[in-house]
Write an enzyme that holds these catalytic residues in place. Structure first.
Site, PDB file in Angstrom:
ATOM      1  N   GLU A  29       0.828  -1.203   0.000  1.00 49.49           N
ATOM      2  CA  GLU A  29       0.000   0.000   0.000  1.00 49.49           C
ATOM      3  C   GLU A  29       0.869   1.264   0.000  1.00 49.49           C
ATOM      4  O   GLU A  29       1.864   1.331   0.737  1.00 49.49           O
ATOM      5  CB  GLU A  29      -0.881  -0.006   1.263  1.00 49.49           C
ATOM      6  CG  GLU A  29      -1.831  -1.204   1.280  1.00 49.49           C
ATOM      7  CD  GLU A  29      -2.173  -1.689   2.691  1.00 49.49           C
ATOM      8  OE1 GLU A  29      -1.976  -0.926   3.656  1.00 49.49           O
ATOM      9  OE2 GLU A  29      -2.617  -2.843   2.815  1.00 49.49           O
ATOM     10  N   GLU A  59      -4.391  -7.186   2.468  1.00 53.73           N
ATOM     11  CA  GLU A  59      -3.183  -7.883   2.926  1.00 53.73           C
ATOM     12  C   GLU A  59      -3.142  -9.338   2.496  1.00 53.73           C
ATOM     13  O   GLU A  59      -2.078  -9.855   2.141  1.00 53.73           O
ATOM     14  CB  GLU A  59      -3.034  -7.771   4.448  1.00 53.73           C
ATOM     15  CG  GLU A  59      -2.484  -6.427   4.925  1.00 53.73           C
ATOM     16  CD  GLU A  59      -3.498  -5.297   4.823  1.00 53.73           C
ATOM     17  OE1 GLU A  59      -4.702  -5.592   4.651  1.00 53.73           O
ATOM     18  OE2 GLU A  59      -3.100  -4.124   4.913  1.00 53.73           O
ATOM     19  N   PHE A  82       2.939  -2.481   8.866  1.00 50.06           N
ATOM     20  CA  PHE A  82       3.205  -2.751  10.284  1.00 50.06           C
ATOM     21  C   PHE A  82       3.082  -4.266  10.431  1.00 50.06           C
ATOM     22  O   PHE A  82       2.174  -4.855   9.845  1.00 50.06           O
ATOM     23  CB  PHE A  82       2.152  -2.084  11.190  1.00 50.06           C
ATOM     24  CG  PHE A  82       2.321  -0.594  11.346  1.00 50.06           C
ATOM     25  CD1 PHE A  82       2.105   0.270  10.288  1.00 50.06           C
ATOM     26  CD2 PHE A  82       2.697  -0.049  12.572  1.00 50.06           C
ATOM     27  CE1 PHE A  82       2.259   1.639  10.429  1.00 50.06           C
ATOM     28  CE2 PHE A  82       2.853   1.320  12.724  1.00 50.06           C
ATOM     29  CZ  PHE A  82       2.633   2.175  11.649  1.00 50.06           C
ATOM     30  N   ASP A  84       1.853  -5.858  12.585  1.00 47.44           N
ATOM     31  CA  ASP A  84       0.516  -6.152  13.103  1.00 47.44           C
ATOM     32  C   ASP A  84      -0.471  -6.477  11.969  1.00 47.44           C
ATOM     33  O   ASP A  84      -1.367  -7.296  12.131  1.00 47.44           O
ATOM     34  CB  ASP A  84       0.001  -4.948  13.892  1.00 47.44           C
ATOM     35  CG  ASP A  84       1.060  -4.383  14.843  1.00 47.44           C
ATOM     36  OD1 ASP A  84       0.895  -4.505  16.053  1.00 47.44           O
ATOM     37  OD2 ASP A  84       2.073  -3.827  14.341  1.00 47.44           O
ATOM     38  N   PHE A  85      -0.320  -5.801  10.833  1.00 44.75           N
ATOM     39  CA  PHE A  85      -1.266  -6.009   9.729  1.00 44.75           C
ATOM     40  C   PHE A  85      -0.981  -7.312   8.992  1.00 44.75           C
ATOM     41  O   PHE A  85      -1.841  -7.824   8.268  1.00 44.75           O
ATOM     42  CB  PHE A  85      -1.223  -4.848   8.734  1.00 44.75           C
ATOM     43  CG  PHE A  85      -1.434  -3.497   9.362  1.00 44.75           C
ATOM     44  CD1 PHE A  85      -2.126  -3.361  10.564  1.00 44.75           C
ATOM     45  CD2 PHE A  85      -0.927  -2.354   8.761  1.00 44.75           C
ATOM     46  CE1 PHE A  85      -2.307  -2.118  11.142  1.00 44.75           C
ATOM     47  CE2 PHE A  85      -1.112  -1.107   9.337  1.00 44.75           C
ATOM     48  CZ  PHE A  85      -1.794  -0.980  10.530  1.00 44.75           C
ATOM     49  N   HIS A 128      -0.169  -1.355  16.740  1.00 43.75           N
ATOM     50  CA  HIS A 128       0.871  -0.854  15.826  1.00 43.75           C
ATOM     51  C   HIS A 128       2.252  -0.923  16.473  1.00 43.75           C
ATOM     52  O   HIS A 128       3.143  -0.162  16.110  1.00 43.75           O
ATOM     53  CB  HIS A 128       0.601   0.600  15.420  1.00 43.75           C
ATOM     54  CG  HIS A 128      -0.590   0.803  14.540  1.00 43.75           C
ATOM     55  ND1 HIS A 128      -1.883   0.608  14.972  1.00 43.75           N
ATOM     56  CD2 HIS A 128      -0.683   1.188  13.238  1.00 43.75           C
ATOM     57  CE1 HIS A 128      -2.717   0.880  13.973  1.00 43.75           C
ATOM     58  NE2 HIS A 128      -2.025   1.229  12.922  1.00 43.75           N
TER      59      HIS A 128
END
Ligand SMILES: Cc1ncc(C[n+]2csc(CCOP(=O)(O)OP(=O)(O)O)c2C)c(N)n1
Lengths: 317, 329
Positions: A29, A59, A82, A84-85, A128
């Site tokens: 992205e 994702e 991140f 996390d994603f 994050h």
């Protein structure tokens, strides 16, 4: 030699690999605008939108498409923004990327690099800030890398891109601005090699990513035991020879990481050292709490130099 | 209604007849072998769905990859894989397409462009669009076909992957094999809105509904759609309505549906329909019986081959994991 940042070192590495190999490309992205941290710089202007590919917020498909593209002989660099994603792409990373080569009996390899920036950074709170590197070390098929310096981010990213295995590549968000000397013409690193950053006699401290700098700080604290600080650099495979050699000399091993201590990768290294060498071991990691927003609470999850020095003293007993 | 094909198409239809029989025989042997333990694990049979595999794959070149799902034997056969290597894979032998590491659910044969079945519903969709992107990057003019079931349209990668194919105009033929079921559930009962085709349309991908048991019509439509892909018209969606004549797996007695319903659907068996069409077009019954026998013989040969083929040495379990940090036996 040039003094550049950890972030610039990654841009340089990707640019060099894209110049070298037309089948290297990146997807994620906002990459056209340099990516969320600017780590893709002006690469889209240089290489065009097909090779620096701006994607939707998808994702699963960013990772899954990279698996298909890697099996078809290209070398995608996957940006997850991140770490996390990346949890939205776990099937694609764990069930597809890591296993395709094996399941299909070696008919295809999956040479992708998944960039998953980790760590606490600017009060980013629970979704994050995580460091989940131990998850990927548990998955057969994956290589796991976590550079701590600009020179390593250059040399290790280039190695990761050239690697035929899927590599989970953890940059630390708090290190983007860190400056250091980078030799543009340096050979890519060898994956799986640790580095002794500071010799010491009392306790071997194994660490990686940002905690390397915290450990070096600990070693310099007045009253700290003599610490031998090892930057692991690659978590899988990890450099047993270097770690064991040092731990045998000092007789004591401390593993320190920013990730939650329970189930963290420190447990694996400590257990191996205890089983194989019989040295005294300790682990230092975050408590098992989500990372809070407000500074005083966020700090509860932070590994400090004082904590590392104190843990080392406990080993000296 | 089935259209009347011309003579050149007659040969094509006979080839479909042969391939569909080959798939049927393969599935029946796999079913038997799964029941008596020669084939382990879950085996998803495509009996009743042979027309989709045959009709679509007959329009692909060897270098046009396909990506499949858990019900992938038919696609693999139709793409040109050797039944011997396929059956050996189901029986876990070294001579299997994946050396015995994948089995039925991970069958793959890269040399014929079959990039893998998949044990995770809808996971093949992102892989297919990425394969198409890589082919473009490499300057190849190949197209990709991606097979999945009606159950897959309720997973996120369906939305993501179709959107992806649209925005990059990738040459992907999405083939939704709508057999009415997702495991033991009727898919309609868990799917909002008007279904797979309109969902694709809503993402800007032209959807084409087809009788999934009419191989002539599927072949013709797939031919048109593949031509559009090759002409750079972007992704296409083929919604084939068919029926799963057997249980979800070979071990599933499918008690969640009435015997009468299944019985009625057997009247629409795509192979029987094709046979009736060919007879109507003047092909002798004897010729068709010979084709069916030949297909059956090929599969019996594959079973005999697989059963006598050796297993890979146990240490092979440590191979093909990774280059860097590979496990030591
Ligand atoms: C992500 C995921 N969820 C659940 C399953 C279990 N499962 C395997 S096949 C299947 C049904 C799939 O239905 P559909 O996609 O319509 O294909 P069909 O079996 O009808 O051919 C389910 C639920 C799975 N394999 N993967």
């Amino acid at each position: 030699m040039n003094t550049i940042s950890y972030l610039e070192a990654s841009t340089l590495a990707l640019r060099q690999e894209m110049e070298r190999d037309p089948l290297v490309w990146a997807l994620g992205e906002d990459l056209g605008r340099g990516g969320v941290f600017g780590q893709y710089g002006d690469l889209q202007r240089r290489f065009g939108p097909a090779r620096i590919c701006d994607t939707p917020i998808s994702e699963s498909t960013i990772m899954g498409a990279a698996v298909g593209a890697a099996m078809m002989g290209t070398r995608p660099v996957v940006e997850m923004r991140f770490s996390d994603f990346a949890l939205c792409a776990v099937d694609e990373l764990v069930n597809q990327a890591a296993k395709a080569r094996f399941m299909f009996g070696g008919q295809a390899k999956v040479p992708l690099v998944a960039r998953l920036p980790i760590g606490m950074w600017r009060s980013s709170a629970a979704q994050h800030s995580q460091s989940l590197e131990s998850w990927w070390t548990h998955i057969p098929g994956l290589v796991v890398v976590a550079p701590s310096t600009p020179a390593d981010n250059h040399a290790l990213l280039r190695a990761a891109i050239r690697c035929d295995d899927p590599v989970v590549y953890h940059e630390h968000k708090d290190l983007w601005g860190l400056k250091g000397e980078v030799d543009e013409r340096a050979e890519p690193a060898r994956l799986g090699e640790a580095r002794i950053l500071r010799p010491g006699n009392d306790v071997t401290v194994v660490t990686w990513s940002k905690t390397v700098h915290v450990a070096l700080e600990a070693a310099a604290l007045a009253g700290s035991p003599s610490l031998e600080v090892i930057d692991l650099r690659t978590l899988w495979p990890w450099d047993r020879a270097t770690v064991f050699g040092s731990a045998q000399r000092t007789g004591r091993l401390l593993v320190a990481h920013e990730a939650v201590r329970v189930g963290g990768f420190g447990g694996e290294i400590a257990a191996e050292a205890a089983e194989q060498l019989g040295v005294k071991v300790r682990r230092l990691g975050a408590p098992r709490i989500p990372i809070a927003y407000a500074k005083p609470m966020e700090d509860q999850a932070r590994i400090t130099a004082a904590a590392i020095a104190a843990a080392a003293r406990l080993l000296l007993g | 209604m089935t259209q009347r094909p011309n003579l050149r198409d007659l040969e094509r239809l006979k080839r479909h007849f042969h391939i569909m029989h080959r798939i049927r025989a393969f599935e029946e042997e796999a079913e038997r072998a799964n029941r008596d333990g020669r084939v382990g694990g879950a085996v998803h049979l495509s009996i009743g769905q042979e027309a989709v595999a045959a009709g679509v794959c007959s329009n692909l070149r060897r270098e046009d990859p396909i990506v499949s799902n858990h019900r992938g034997h038919g696609h693999t056969i139709a793409k040109g894989a050797e039944p011997r290597a396929m059956m050996a894979e189901l029986m876990g032998r070294a001579a299997g397409t994946c050396g015995g590491k994948g089995g039925s659910m991970h069958i793959a044969d890269f040399k014929v462009g079959m990039l893998g079945a998949n044990g995770v519903v809808a996971a093949g969709i992102p892989i297919a669009v990425g394969a198409a992107q890589a082919l473009r990057l490499r300057g190849a003019d190949a197209v990709v076909a991606c097979f999945f079931g009606d159950g897959a349209v309720n997973r996120g990668p369906f939305l993501e992957g179709l959107n992806w194919a649209r925005i990059y105009d990738l040459p992907v033929l999405f083939v939704c094999e709508d057999n009415g079921f997702a495991s033991t559930t009727r898919t309609k009962s868990v799917t909002g809105g008007p279904g797979p085709g309109p969902r694709a349309e809503s993402l800007g991908i032209p959807a084409h509904e087809v009788d999934g048991n009419d191989v002539a019509r599927i072949d013709e439509l797939a031919g048109e759609l593949v031509a559009r892909l090759r002409n750079g018209k972007g992704p296409q969606f083929l919604w084939a309505k068919t029926y799963r004549l057997k249980g979800h797996t070979a071990a599933d007695p499918a008690r969640y549906r009435e015997a009468a319903e299944v019985e009625a659907r057997w009247q629409d068996d795509p192979i029987a329909r094709l046979r009736a069409l060919l007879i109507e077009l003047g092909v002798a019954a004897g010729e068709l019986d010979a084709l069916a026998r030949a297909a059956r013989g090929e599969i019996e040969d594959a079973v005999a081959f697989a059963q006598s083929a050796p297993f890979a040495p146990a240490e092979a379990a440590f191979g093909d994991v990774q280059d860097v940090g590979a496990p030591q036996p």
